[in-house]
Design an enzyme around this catalytic site. Structure first.
Site, PDB file in Angstrom:
ATOM      1  N   CYS A   1      51.986  -3.596  12.952  1.00 23.95           N
ATOM      2  CA  CYS A   1      52.028  -4.680  13.947  1.00 23.95           C
ATOM      3  C   CYS A   1      52.016  -4.185  15.389  1.00 23.95           C
ATOM      4  CB  CYS A   1      53.270  -5.557  13.737  1.00 23.95           C
ATOM      5  SG  CYS A   1      53.380  -6.176  12.062  1.00 23.95           S
TER       6      CYS A   1
ATOM      7  N   GLU B   1      62.324 -10.366  -0.999  1.00 24.86           N
ATOM      8  CA  GLU B   1      61.294  -9.487  -1.546  1.00 24.86           C
ATOM      9  C   GLU B   1      61.927  -8.307  -2.277  1.00 24.86           C
ATOM     10  OE1 GLU B   1      58.139  -9.134   1.240  1.00 24.86           O
ATOM     11  OE2 GLU B   1      57.135  -7.544   0.128  1.00 24.86           O
TER      12      GLU B   1
ATOM     13  N   GLU C   1      48.219 -18.464  10.431  1.00 35.21           N
ATOM     14  CA  GLU C   1      49.199 -18.588   9.346  1.00 35.21           C
ATOM     15  C   GLU C   1      50.067 -19.840   9.510  1.00 35.21           C
ATOM     16  OE1 GLU C   1      52.426 -15.794   9.233  1.00 35.21           O
ATOM     17  OE2 GLU C   1      52.400 -15.679   7.049  1.00 35.21           O
TER      18      GLU C   1
ATOM     19  N   GLU D   1      62.958  -9.471  -5.559  1.00 34.36           N
ATOM     20  CA  GLU D   1      61.786  -9.646  -6.415  1.00 34.36           C
ATOM     21  C   GLU D   1      61.277  -8.285  -6.923  1.00 34.36           C
ATOM     22  OE1 GLU D   1      58.515 -11.396  -4.336  1.00 34.36           O
ATOM     23  OE2 GLU D   1      57.277 -11.580  -6.130  1.00 34.36           O
TER      24      GLU D   1
ATOM     25  N   SER E   1      53.859  -9.838  -3.614  1.00 35.86           N
ATOM     26  CA  SER E   1      55.137 -10.546  -3.634  1.00 35.86           C
ATOM     27  C   SER E   1      54.893 -12.008  -3.292  1.00 35.86           C
ATOM     28  CB  SER E   1      56.047  -9.913  -2.577  1.00 35.86           C
ATOM     29  OG  SER E   1      57.046 -10.815  -2.194  1.00 35.86           O
TER      30      SER E   1
ATOM     31  N   CYS F   1      53.788  -9.867   3.950  1.00 32.10           N
ATOM     32  CA  CYS F   1      54.183 -10.438   5.230  1.00 32.10           C
ATOM     33  C   CYS F   1      53.053 -10.481   6.248  1.00 32.10           C
ATOM     34  CB  CYS F   1      55.350  -9.644   5.806  1.00 32.10           C
ATOM     35  SG  CYS F   1      55.093  -7.882   5.703  1.00 32.10           S
TER      36      CYS F   1
ATOM     37  N   GLU G   1      50.427 -25.226   3.299  1.00 30.10           N
ATOM     38  CA  GLU G   1      51.633 -25.087   2.457  1.00 30.10           C
ATOM     39  C   GLU G   1      52.877 -24.763   3.273  1.00 30.10           C
ATOM     40  OE1 GLU G   1      48.901 -23.279   2.297  1.00 30.10           O
ATOM     41  OE2 GLU G   1      49.294 -21.137   2.017  1.00 30.10           O
TER      42      GLU G   1
ATOM     43  N   LYS H   1      48.748 -14.748  13.010  1.00 31.92           N
ATOM     44  CA  LYS H   1      49.926 -15.637  12.898  1.00 31.92           C
ATOM     45  C   LYS H   1      49.588 -17.043  13.387  1.00 31.92           C
ATOM     46  CE  LYS H   1      53.003 -12.756  11.250  1.00 31.92           C
ATOM     47  NZ  LYS H   1      53.535 -12.971   9.905  1.00 31.92           N
TER      48      LYS H   1
END
Lengths: 590, 597, 133
Positions: free
Chosen positions: A514, A284, A372, A287, A330, A310, A377, A369
């Site tokens: 978090c 990241e 996720e 990027e 990102s 994230c 994908e 999560k």
């Protein structure tokens, strides 16, 4: 300020105007019981619909009883908090709530941590006189959150969090009267709604109406399967909160004990999500640098600000609410997912095993999560990069089930190579941490100079929206930070309106980042716990010798041996992702 | 000829409309036209006359003839006989039940004699769809007086002096409410008219809006002038389509005549009114729930303070008043506070409109001075109990009120006396009950309603009312226990004491009131498994009186569950355990041998 | 319709409409007013009773005498049409015959206003059931 005089239970006290009876009582050690009331002090979030009527007290001269949480004191007020009239009313109201509540405490996932159960215990309820019909609804299981709203007591906390704080707007009161309950519109299932699975509703629900999906059985089965190599990765926010489940003070750093416990449970390799975090910074950060450099060189096609990606709840929010801006975040995956991708390729190769025989489990402070790791994908040939995600609370249950005496465990270290991480990685756990970690690496990559002062204190704090300018050796880089999806919405709206002048923005869905995730030990409204956890994160960072992600030797080795360089084709394939437009209207269940 | 010689006033209220008064109106007009009398005879619709039991009503002026129960087909006869030949159609005249004589002049009817129509002053007199008729009766003269001759403070003072108290049920002094709202500082304030009228059986506000909508519009503008508001909103329940239509017509005309909008009477004062619709929730009659409903939120009450006068609609100072309260305002300004205060009792000034319903002869809408006795209302105005039955109780205040019994008949009705007697004024519903009404069932009926209408926000109302309802149901089914009576009482007090809003704070009133006044009925249900009024089906017993039974076997042959045993020519007996209380045996028996106990 | 921009406008509309509404206003208490019934059966109408009725209504209004004027059927005095029956408050009814506008004018000025009797009174020669209790 002119104080006012009131009398509570025959005690004369002075309070500031605008103080509620509840707070006034607390100031003299009188703790009036509450149920729906919730005050997240450090975030100035309050839920006081005054609907449960548990905190009612008698006020002299007032015809009926008054709710202490929502009634302001006035000069000369006289309050009785526990005379027979109040106690009878309070007990009767509680009995009423219990009479419309399932009695499966023995097997309820909230048993032991349920506020209604605690209240019933404290009030000594032995019998429910007012029996009758109970309101029943269909149970709804989504990838991350279970809605068992037979247990809903209409405290409206989840509604408040979802609408006022997160501005997602999935939950609200539906129906009228006895059958009223908090649910998505048309009582549809969560997975048909725009729920982001941030889990803040679960974090504040006083009963077992909203709980997390329990993946511990799958973990146990994986651990018991001799054909599987089971890997565990632990998020940074877990290690500063897990101890609370075992009676330790909030903010106690239990990293070493956590590793010991996981090893005791039988995981083959105890790794660290922070390794993935360092990797995320590499990708990241590169990027971000690329975009900023092109922008500074006058490239009009490049989109700024760049947003961190994230947080899966944030990504969900984004895909539902602002899908037209999908070229702004990102493309880097989250640390959890990057870790899984590398574990099932690079590390599986090293072990000489097939990815189907490796099970990757993540311990997360987060409920999103769980959703996720199920995204299509993030799998190869239907084998997911991360198989299950368990929350901090579930890990504590696992440890207790295995009758491991957590507090007396010795400290142990993570395994290599994916257990090594830097201080930059551990601060991912708090709001402001991701962008600070990125800044540490981006600075050196951009300026070519060594960063002497690693702490970017201007990026730290708990205010909802923060901004700071970081000096990259003469080039000012404007950073924006938001936590809580409602604040993310504000920044996104600014970008949409063309009013945003940031280069990079960090978004965390949960208040505090978090550390305040939906899967963390419950705080019951005491935000000092979140403050303590945040402090512990920064202490953990300071205790590390290596504090910049790109200096992690195992990360360097990973690139040398496997990935090549950040943003290489392999990196792109394994460590980056794309986003989808999920703004279609929700389906209505029949 | 510039003037009409005769006016035919046809009642156009919803009650009479339901009995085809609209068709009657058209028929009268048609007949007038066909007989070439359209320049001589004016036919108009008016608002409610109040004597709903005898509707449709047609009043003929100038000879002041009050026709009752007129059908559309009677139009031809009325024109031919009364209008053309000058002969009254006697069969359409009201008959005094005592003297059995025809009465043509409503002033001589028991129903009207003791009434004093102030809020209803124009209902039944003017065409509500013609603003000029309202103006001819001093319409908008009160607004003009306030705007051109008085300061807001002076108007508020007048309202305070009049002693007018809220007619929606709360009884809060109107002038004081206006004063508090006028003192709140804000850049925008609102006047809200509560036309939700959720009480079952209440239609006072509906009749005022159908019959005299301009009085409410004018009052809202006066209120706006006093408190400093330029915007008014009428929150009206969507189940009142006729009232909505008449209100819209009235508002349109008021705007056309420059009585709403900018620069009213050239004084620079502006006021506009908007309409919002309820969606079928009784709880939205509570002012904070009403306000939230208007804001597009869930119609749930929020705690007070803050009161709407300080922070209401869109968090601005808002004055919420009931339709009937507003209807009194213009006449107070014109005739003066002293005049108004001279009517009524010491602490309750003026009149009150009641919707008289139930087991009474003269069902309808009445308006009496405060302080009128219950006895007068029921036996004189109401014409006594239907079918000559015995008076048992009258329920006032709807689901929030209690029942008054024989011993309360001489109470002078006003806000405080009703509360002291264990009931309340409420919005004006009065349901009369006779010996055939089971008081436990009545309490259950009201709890059925409040359980359905509770918003669900607070636990005591959401769950407590449900439990009260369940216990009453148990008792009506004969499964009640003595313990249930203790539980009912305690729970009722707790629900009243802890509920968040007026709905829960008053919903147990019917329970407590019926328990206090008719405890013996509760005991009969529980201990004797008997319903003294014979209403609770589960407790009815069909028995055969041996003396009268001749053994014809008709009952046994018609019993659907074979519950009757007996030989031909022998006494028959009903097995209570099998009996489903369908009543077939009672119907078939030609010897009066079957009784209900 | 006229837009009201001042108090004067309001008053003007009120007085305009009041005239039309006055019939209703007055009719609430008919016993306190003079009651006039004009026979309007065939013979009456043929003799011009309508003109008389219109005249009575207009003139009583102009001269500010509260009265209720209604038409009725044949009173039986067909030979004397147009006939009108006048009942002053507190007095019994008196029937006048051969009434035209001129006579009507006299009746108003003399009998109605002052109670003075005139020529042309027709004595009642029958009872009707309405009179009986």
């Amino acid at each position: 300020m002119e104080m006012i005089n009131i009398k509570i239970d025959n005690k004369d006290i002075k309070v500031a105007p605008g103080t509620t009876i509840l707070d006034a009582a607390k100031s003299v050690g009188i703790n009036i019981p509450t149920l729906c009331y919730l005050h997240l002090h450090d975030f100035d979030i309050t839920n006081k619909p005054a609907g449960c009527r548990i905190c009612v007290v008698e006020v002299k001269g007032r015809r009926n009883l008054a709710p202490a949480c929502a009634t302001d004191c006035y000069e000369g007020m006289e309050v009785s908090t526990h005379n027979i009239r109040v106690l009878n009313s309070r007990k009767t109201v509680l009995e009423l709530i219990l009479s419309d509540h399932p009695t499966d405490c023995l097997v309820c996932s909230k048993s032991g941590s349920c506020e209604l159960q605690t209240l019933a215990q404290d009030m000594g309820i032995r019998q429910i006189e007012y029996q009758g019909e109970q309101s029943h609804y269909k149970e709804d299981t989504s990838p991350a959150i279970i809605r068992d709203v037979d247990k809903c007591i209409m405290c409206r906390r989840c509604e408040m969090m979802c609408n006022d704080v997160q501005t997602v707007g999935v939950l609200s009161a539906v129906n009228r009267g006895f059958m009223s309950v908090v649910a998505p519109a048309f009582e549809m299932n969560l997975d048909h709604s725009v729920c982001t699975y941030c889990g803040q509703c679960v974090a504040v629900c006083p009963t077992g109406a909203l709980t997390e999906v329990d993946n511990t059985n799958q973990v146990i089965r994986a651990l018991a399967d001799p054909s599987k190599t089971v890997i565990v990765q632990t998020a940074p926010a877990v290690r500063v909160a897990l101890g609370e489940e075992f009676g330790m003070a909030p903010g106690t750093r239990v990293t070493g004990k956590m590793v010991s416990a996981l090893r005791s449970l039988g995981f083959d390799y105890v790794f660290d999500t922070d390794f993935g975090a360092d990797l995320t910074i590499m990708e990241e950060g590169t990027e971000l640098l690329d975009r900023i450099t092109r922008h500074l060189n006058g490239d009009k096609t490049v989109k700024l600000p760049m947003l961190t990606s994230c947080c899966p709840a944030w990504v969900n929010f984004f895909e539902h609410q602002f899908p037209e801006m999908s070229d702004i975040p990102s493309t880097a995956r989250s640390p959890q997912q990057m870790f899984g991708a590398i574990a099932k390729t690079y590390f599986a190769d090293k072990l000489g095993i097939k990815r189907e025989n490796m099970v990757v489990v993540s311990i997360m402070p987060c409920l999103a999560k769980k959703y996720e790791c199920q995204r299509d994908e993030f799998a190869t040939n239907s084998n997911p990069d991360v198989d299950f995600s368990v929350s901090t609370r579930e890990l504590a249950h696992l440890i207790k089930q295995a009758n491991i005496n957590f507090t007396s465990l010795p400290d142990q270290d993570f395994d290599h190579p994916m257990g090594e991480s830097t201080g930059a990685a551990v601060i991912f756990g708090t709001t402001g941490g991701v962008i600070e970690a990125a800044a540490r690496t981006a600075y050196e990559l951009f300026t070519g100079k060594t960063l002497e002062k690693v702490d970017f204190k201007q990026l730290r704090g708990m205010e909802w929206i923060r901004e700071a300018t970081v000096d990259f050796d003469g080039t000012p880089i404007k950073i924006g930070i938001a936590h809580g999806l409602g604040n993310a919405r504000k920044l996104l709206q600014d970008i949409k309106d063309g009013n945003s002048s940031y280069h990079a923005i960090e978004i965390m869905a949960c208040p505090g980042g978090c550390i305040g995730g939906g899967g963390q030990p419950l705080h019951y409204g005491d935000t000092s716990i979140l403050m303590a956890r945040q402090k512990a994160i920064y202490t953990e960072d300071e205790a590390k010798t290596i504090r910049k992600s790109h200096e992690n030797p195992y990360i360097q080795q990973l690139y040398a041996e496997f990935l090549g360089k950040p943003m290489s084709e392999k990196s792109h394939h394994l460590l980056h992702t794309k986003y989808f437009d999920k703004s279609k209207p929700a389906e209505i269940d029949e | 000829m510039t003037q009409y010689k005769m006016h035919l006033l046809v009642c156009g209220g919803t009650g009479c409309r339901a009995s085809e008064s609209e068709l009657l109106f058209h028929n009268l007009k048609k007949e007038v036209f066909e007989k070439g009398l359209e320049n001589d005879v004016q036919v108009i619709t008016t608002g409610c006359f109040g004597f709903c039991e005898k509707g449709p009503i047609v009043k003929v002026m100038p000879d002041n003839t009050f026709y009752t129960q007129v059908k559309p087909d009677d139009a031809i006869e009325i024109i031919a006989e009364h209008v053309i030949k000058g002969r009254r159609v006697t069969r359409l005249l009201y008959v005094n039940p005592e003297t059995e004589q025809h009465v043509a002049d409503s002033k001589h009817m028991g129903f009207y004699r003791k009434q004093l129509r102030i809020a209803l002053r124009n209902c039944g007199f003017i065409d509500p769809e013609n603003i000029e008729e309202y103006i001819s009766r001093d319409g908008y003269a009160a607004l003009a007086k306030c705007l051109t001759e008085m300061t807001p403070a002076q108007v508020i003072e007048e309202m305070k002096k009049s002693g007018l108290r809220g007619r929606g049920g709360g009884g809060f002094p109107t002038g004081l409410k206006w004063e508090i709202t006028s003192k709140s500082q804000a850049d925008q304030k609102y006047v809200v008219c509560n036309a939700d009228e959720g009480d079952p059986g209440a239609f006072m506000d509906r009749s005022i809006l159908e019959g005299d909508p301009h009085s409410v519009i004018e009052a809202m503008a006066i209120c706006g002038y006093c408190i400093g508001a330029t915007k008014g909103i009428v929150y009206i329940r969507a189940e009142y389509p006729l009232a909505v239509e008449r209100l819209k017509i009235a508002m349109k005309q008021a705007v056309e005549f420059g009585l709403l909008g900018k620069n009213i009477f050239g004084t620079g004062f502006e006021f506009e009114i908007d309409i919002r619709y309820g969606a079928g929730a009784f709880v939205c009659g509570e002012e904070t729930a009403l306000i939230h409903s208007m804001e597009g939120l869930r119609g749930e009450p929020t705690i007070k303070p803050p009161f709407p006068s300080v922070s209401g609609y869109l968090e601005k100072p808002t004055n919420v008043n009931n339709v009937e309260t507003f209807a009194n305002v213009p006449v107070i300004i014109i005739k003066g506070a002293e005049w108004f205060a001279s009517i009524g009792s010491e602490k309750s000034k003026g009149t009150k409109v009641f919707a008289l319903a139930g087991k009474i002869n003269n069902v309808g809408l009445i308006e009496v001075p405060m302080g009128t006795t219950l006895r007068d209302i029921i036996f004189e105005i109401g014409g006594g109990i239907k079918d000559g039955k015995k008076f048992k109780a009258v329920q006032t205040g709807g689901p929030s009120g209690g029942c008054l019994t024989e011993k309360h008949l001489d109470i002078a009705i006003d806000f405080d006396s009703l509360t002291a007697a264990g009931s309340m004024m409420g919005s004006g519903g009065m349901i009369v009950l006779d010996e055939d009404d089971c008081m436990v069932s009545i309490a259950k009926f009201y709890l059925d309603f409040t359980v359905e209408e509770s918003c669900g926000k607070c636990a005591p109302c959401r769950i407590g009312n449900k439990r009260l309802n369940e216990m009453l149901e148990k008792i009506c089914e004969g499964k009640g226990t003595m313990k249930d009576l203790d539980l009912l009482r305690n729970l009722s007090h707790v629900v009243k004491d802890t509920s968040l809003c007026g709905l829960g704070q008053t919903s147990p009133n019917p329970v407590l009131s019926t328990m206090d006044n008719f405890y013996d009925e509760y005991l009969a249900h529980i201990v004797d498994h008997r319903c003294p009024s014979g209403q609770c089906k589960a407790l009815l017993q069909y028995v055969i009186e041996a003396e009268n039974c001749v053994g014809c076997t008709a009952c046994a042959r018609n019993c659907p569950v074979n519950a009757i045993a007996g030989e031909r020519k022998g006494i028959h007996v009903i097995d209570q355990a099998t009996c489903i209380k369908c009543g077939a045996c009672l119907e078939k028996c030609k010897f009066n041998a079957v009784f209900i106990k | 319709m006229t837009k009201i921009t001042s108090l004067a406008d309001l008053r003007r509309i009120k007085s305009d409409v009041e005239a039309k509404m006055s019939l209703r206003e007055r009719s609430e208490t008919p016993e306190s007013m003079v009651q006039i019934r004009v026979a309007m059966a065939t013979c009456g109408i043929a003799s011009g009773a309508k003109i008389v009725m219109d005249y009575m209504i207009d003139e009583l209004d102009k001269r500010n005498i509260p009265a209720v004027v209604t038409q009725t059927g044949c009173m039986g005095y067909c030979y004397a049409e147009p006939t009108i029956e006048i009942t002053r408050p507190g007095h019994g009814p008196i029937v006048f015959g051969f009434v035209d506008s001129k006579k009507a004018d006299q009746i108003i000025e003399k009998y109605i206003k002052n109670g003075e009797l005139l020529d042309g009174i027709i004595p009642v020669n029958y009872e009707n059931i309405e009179g009986k209790k």
